[in-house]
Design an enzyme around this catalytic site. Structure first.
Site, PDB file in Angstrom:
ATOM      1  N   ASP A 187       0.839  -1.221   0.104  1.00 49.14           N
ATOM      2  CA  ASP A 187       0.112  -0.041   0.098  1.00 49.14           C
ATOM      3  C   ASP A 187       0.952   1.326   0.051  1.00 49.14           C
ATOM      4  O   ASP A 187       2.067   1.067   0.265  1.00 49.14           O
ATOM      5  CB  ASP A 187      -0.887  -0.064   1.166  1.00 49.14           C
ATOM      6  CG  ASP A 187      -2.225   1.055   0.998  1.00 49.14           C
ATOM      7  OD1 ASP A 187      -2.077   1.777   0.113  1.00 49.14           O
ATOM      8  OD2 ASP A 187      -3.127   0.890   1.530  1.00 49.14           O
TER       9      ASP A 187
HETATM   10  C1  BGC Z   1      -4.778   3.525  -0.073  1.00 43.27           C
HETATM   11  C2  BGC Z   1      -5.033   2.483  -1.160  1.00 43.27           C
HETATM   12  C3  BGC Z   1      -4.939   3.546  -2.198  1.00 43.27           C
HETATM   13  C4  BGC Z   1      -3.629   4.143  -2.399  1.00 43.27           C
HETATM   14  C5  BGC Z   1      -3.201   4.778  -3.530  1.00 43.27           C
HETATM   15  C6  BGC Z   1      -3.716   4.149  -0.018  1.00 43.27           C
HETATM   16  O1  BGC Z   1      -3.619   5.096   1.052  1.00 43.27           O
HETATM   17  O2  BGC Z   1      -4.945   2.736   1.331  1.00 43.27           O
HETATM   18  O3  BGC Z   1      -6.252   1.620  -1.321  1.00 43.27           O
HETATM   19  O4  BGC Z   1      -4.747   2.339  -3.567  1.00 43.27           O
HETATM   20  O5  BGC Z   1      -3.337   4.766  -1.149  1.00 43.27           O
HETATM   21  O6  BGC Z   1      -3.836   5.839  -3.574  1.00 43.27           O
END
Ligand code: BGC
Length: 770
Positions: free
Chosen positions: A229
């Site tokens: 993530d």
């Molecule tokens: C979120 C993800 C997301 C990523 C990119 C993160 O903070 O948890 O679900 O895909 O950011 O935006």
């Protein structure tokens, strides 16, 4: 492209380098070898491709795309074919924009109704969540675009999401929190999996070889890329060892240098680095093959409309108040009729290319605003709404959770709808008993007025075509076929985890008793149960029978409208092993014309009866299989075993205590505390600020920065501001060190000072500065 050959030509440093992103949305190119970078973009209910400034909170503009209903809505369709079409449509829009991977679907379990991100997830039930995710993935990947299943694993709260440790016993993990991923991986075969921010039983998900290699790859056969993530990589060395391949949004120089050194010192195997680099290049190779064909946006809008309509749940419909006559005199009430809430806030926020509201679609209805954007109302607004309702045959009141209450990055504080909206509904139904409530929002709310309102239509967050879908449903141009994918408790306190949810560390005290598994077994009445949903027509079930391991049941539409029915198979054990009263083991969606019959089929396997006990085992004894009002019993012969479960789990009633949980875990479980004198790089500025004025000062600086620029003039209840503050000040100092560009010696010095070691702190800062 011959990946092995390319790898043999790269230096160790280069191989480590390609295992982190070039920027927020791209992999690194290898220009000398003619290898481009591959693009990623957020999903999951549409494409969020940013071209100028990128961010993870959905703040900066993205290209316009089709905004489909969010997962909270589409889950209620229980329709794998529909999810497959949506995945495919998003895939086509991604391919047209040259995006090789869409970050979705999210398959985390809805453990508690207050989780701010529940709207992005499918269900409290792992089978339903896993099957729908698998369908979405199949659709997306049919276009050549890779799906990225997230957030692996046990990531069911937004509270302190960068610091949280999800603590649970293995049976709960396997049966509830991993099953959705397992199903989506085995049946959808996603190109990528995103590891979560949280720790799992004390280990960062990005560091966990058990999770990312032993379970994900060796047990489930996953052969794709593991992506962190955004900002979730804890250690580059442990990440390589665990099988965590690509660090997004980018690498951290000192961590990459440490990894290189570790290979030279032989504490990290170069083969682990090679394996990750190979998986990154395989993804790039796949992305290079994408065909850049334009997507048919009009067709996608029509699909978004169909999805919203087919997923709508008719919670209540006394005296068949709905559908309404097209010629009826109708009052349309509620701010959200003019500004429909179609999606949630955060990284999944799509910029819809087309958007209508209900007032535009139904101009013949008399309108009254009833409440303001923040959910508050005034006597004047109520008076106007009451008058408008009195002058009509029917009143349609549109209410729901507001932007400020529900977002990625923080949890809701309460399950109560804003006071203004509750007051409005009560006043309108008193003025006109023929009232329909159209409810929006990504998670259950308490409905103190549910008994007095004759019809309630739940739309979830219905996407860009939501208004058209609502209108079609109200007039019976289509028939609501949705069934709840989660239980709606009467009040928040009825939820098993209500007394201990929302702490930094998530202690999964309730074990396997999530959602209906708890309400059914502990006999707690709910407002609307899992699977609930009415229709404008009626269905009859008969001829339930088992043939060669397949359960069949005939379903007939015995009403006057065409409609869809979801047949659900529940399995109930009659043996003594502790387990829920019933569990969903199959479902089947049928679309039937009046008088038409069709057969629902459910494949029955050992897994339909199994529990996790150091592996999947089938406890011997009788089981009842039920579909609708039909049921039959089957006997399973298998070696008996007697798991030694503590009392609360055998007969759950009331709420589990910390002692029950320790008994289940078979060990002491410490509540996490934040103590001055023992702050570490794992603590955040946010949590230390109450106990240290150095951290309070740092927090003020962060807050000032967040509240400036594009956020100037906003207040702290604005969801973007809250999310940014939580992201900037809620990350661990270690995370800040990696992601904020703040100098390490400054953070380390401040940490020492916060712990009360002033002189050492100043020394650290000066020494490192030099
Ligand atoms: C979120 C993800 C997301 C990523 C990119 C993160 O903070 O948890 O679900 O895909 O950011 O935006």
């Amino acid at each position: 492209m011959n990946i092995r050959k390319i790898l043999s030509e790269l230096t160790l440093r280069e191989k480590i380098a390609i295992c982190s992103g070039r920027d927020i949305w791209h992999t690194k190119p290898l220009e000398a070898l003619g290898i481009p970078s591959a693009a990623m973009a957020d999903g999951p209910h549409g494409l969020r491709k940013q071209v100028d400034s990128g961010d993870i909170l959905g703040m900066n503009e993205a290209l316009a795309a089709t905004c489909f209903p969010t997962a909270v809505t589409t889950a209620c369709s229980w329709d794998e074919a529909l999810l497959e079409s949506i995945g495919q449509a998003i895939g086509r829009e991604a391919a047209a924009q040259g995006v090789g991977m869409v970050l979705g679907p999210g398959v985390n379990i809805k453990r508690n109704p207050l989780c701010g991100r529940n709207f992005e997830y499918f269900s409290e039930d792992p089978l339903l969540a896993g099957k729908l995710a698998a369908a979405w993935i199949r659709g997306m990947q049919s276009t050549g675009v890779s799906a990225c299943l997230k957030h692996f694993a046990a990531n069911s709260q937004e509270c302190k999401r960068f610091l949280s440790d999800s603590v649970m016993d293995e049976r709960t993990l396997r049966e509830i929190y991993l099953t959705a991923f397992e199903t989506a991986i085995k049946e959808g075969r996603p190109g990528a999996v995103m590891c979560a921010y949280n720790k799992l039983n004390g280990t960062h998900c990005s560091d966990s070889r058990w999770l990312l290699t032993d379970v994900l790859r060796a047990e489930w056969g996953f052969d794709g890329l593991v992506v962190t993530d955004w900002g979730a990589l804890n250690s580059r060395i442990k990440g390589f060892q665990a099988g965590c391949d690509l660090a997004m949004p980018g690498g951290v120089a000192y961590q990459e240098a440490e990894a290189e050194q570790a290979v030279l010192e032989e504490t990290l195997s170069e083969a682990d680095v090679d394996a990750s680099a190979e998986r990154v290049l395989s993804f790039v190779q796949k992305a290079m093959r994408l065909k850049n064909e334009p997507a048919d946006l009009e067709a996608h809008h029509a699909l978004a409309c169909r999805a919203a309509a087919q997923s709508a749940v008719l919670l209540k419909n006394d005296h068949q108040l709905l559908p309404l006559q097209e010629t009826a005199k109708i009052a349309l009430i509620g701010h959200m009729a003019r500004e429909l809430r179609i999606q949630g806030s955060g990284s999944s926020r799509i910029r819809p290319w087309k958007l209508n509201n209900l007032c535009e679609i139904c101009p013949e209805m008399a309108f009254a605003e009833g409440y303001s954007a923040d959910g508050s109302t005034s006597e004047e607004m109520i008076q106007k709404a009451v008058q408008t309702a009195e002058n009509a045959e029917y009143a349609v009141v549109v209410v729901g959770l507001t932007e400020r209450e529900e977002s990625e990055g923080f949890d809701r504080k309460t399950m109560v709808l804003s006071e203004g909206q509750n007051h409005l509904v009560e006043a309108v139904v008193k003025a006109n008993p023929n009232t329909v409530v159209v409810l929006l929002g990504g998670s259950p709310v308490e409905m103190p007025w549910a008994d007095s309102v004759p019809s309630i239509l739940y739309m979830g967050l219905p996407g860009q075509a939501g208004a058209q879908a609502i209108c079609d449903l109200l007039f019976g141009r289509c028939n609501p076929g949705g069934r709840l994918a989660e239980s709606w408790p009467m009040r928040y306190e009825d939820c098993v985890s209500s007394g201990y949810y929302g702490q930094k560390d998530a202690h999964y005290r309730e074990g396997i008793y999530v959602g209906y598994r708890y309400y059914d077994t502990a006999r707690i009445p709910v407002r609307y149960p899992f699977g609930h949903g009415l229709s404008y027509t009626r269905f009859a079930y008969d001829e339930l029978r088992m043939e060669n391991g397949v359960l069949h049941c005939r379903i007939t539409n015995i009403g006057e409208h065409a409609g869809s029915e979801t047949a659900m198979l529940f399995v109930s054990p009659e043996n003594s092993v502790y387990r829920p009263e019933r569990e969903l083991k199959g479902f089947c969606k049928l679309h039937l014309q009046p008088g038409e019959s069709a057969e629902a089929r459910f494949e029955i396997t050992d897994r339909s009866f199994a529990v996790w006990h150091d592996g999947w085992v089938v406890p011997g004894g009788w089981y009842t299989l039920s579909v609708g009002d039909q049921s039959l019993r089957v006997f399973r012969k298998e070696a008996d075993f007697t798991p030694d479960e503590p009392a609360w789990y055998r007969h759950p009633s009331a709420k589990p205590t910390h002692d029950d949980f320790e008994a289940l875990m078979g060990r002491e479980v410490k509540e996490s505390t934040v103590c001055k004198g023992s702050f570490t790089m794992q603590n955040s500025v946010m949590e230390m600020k109450e106990k240290s004025w150095v951290m309070k000062l740092l927090y003020r600086i962060v807050r000032k920065t967040v509240m400036g620029g594009p956020n100037a003039g906003k207040d702290e209840t604005d969801p973007t501001v809250r999310m940014m503050l939580e992201t900037a000040a809620g990350a661990s100092l270690g995370g800040m060190k990696q992601n904020s560009g703040m100098k390490n010696y400054l953070l380390e010095g401040m940490l020492e000072m916060a712990n009360g070691h002033w002189i050492n702190g100043i020394r650290t800062m000066c020494r490192k500065w030099k």
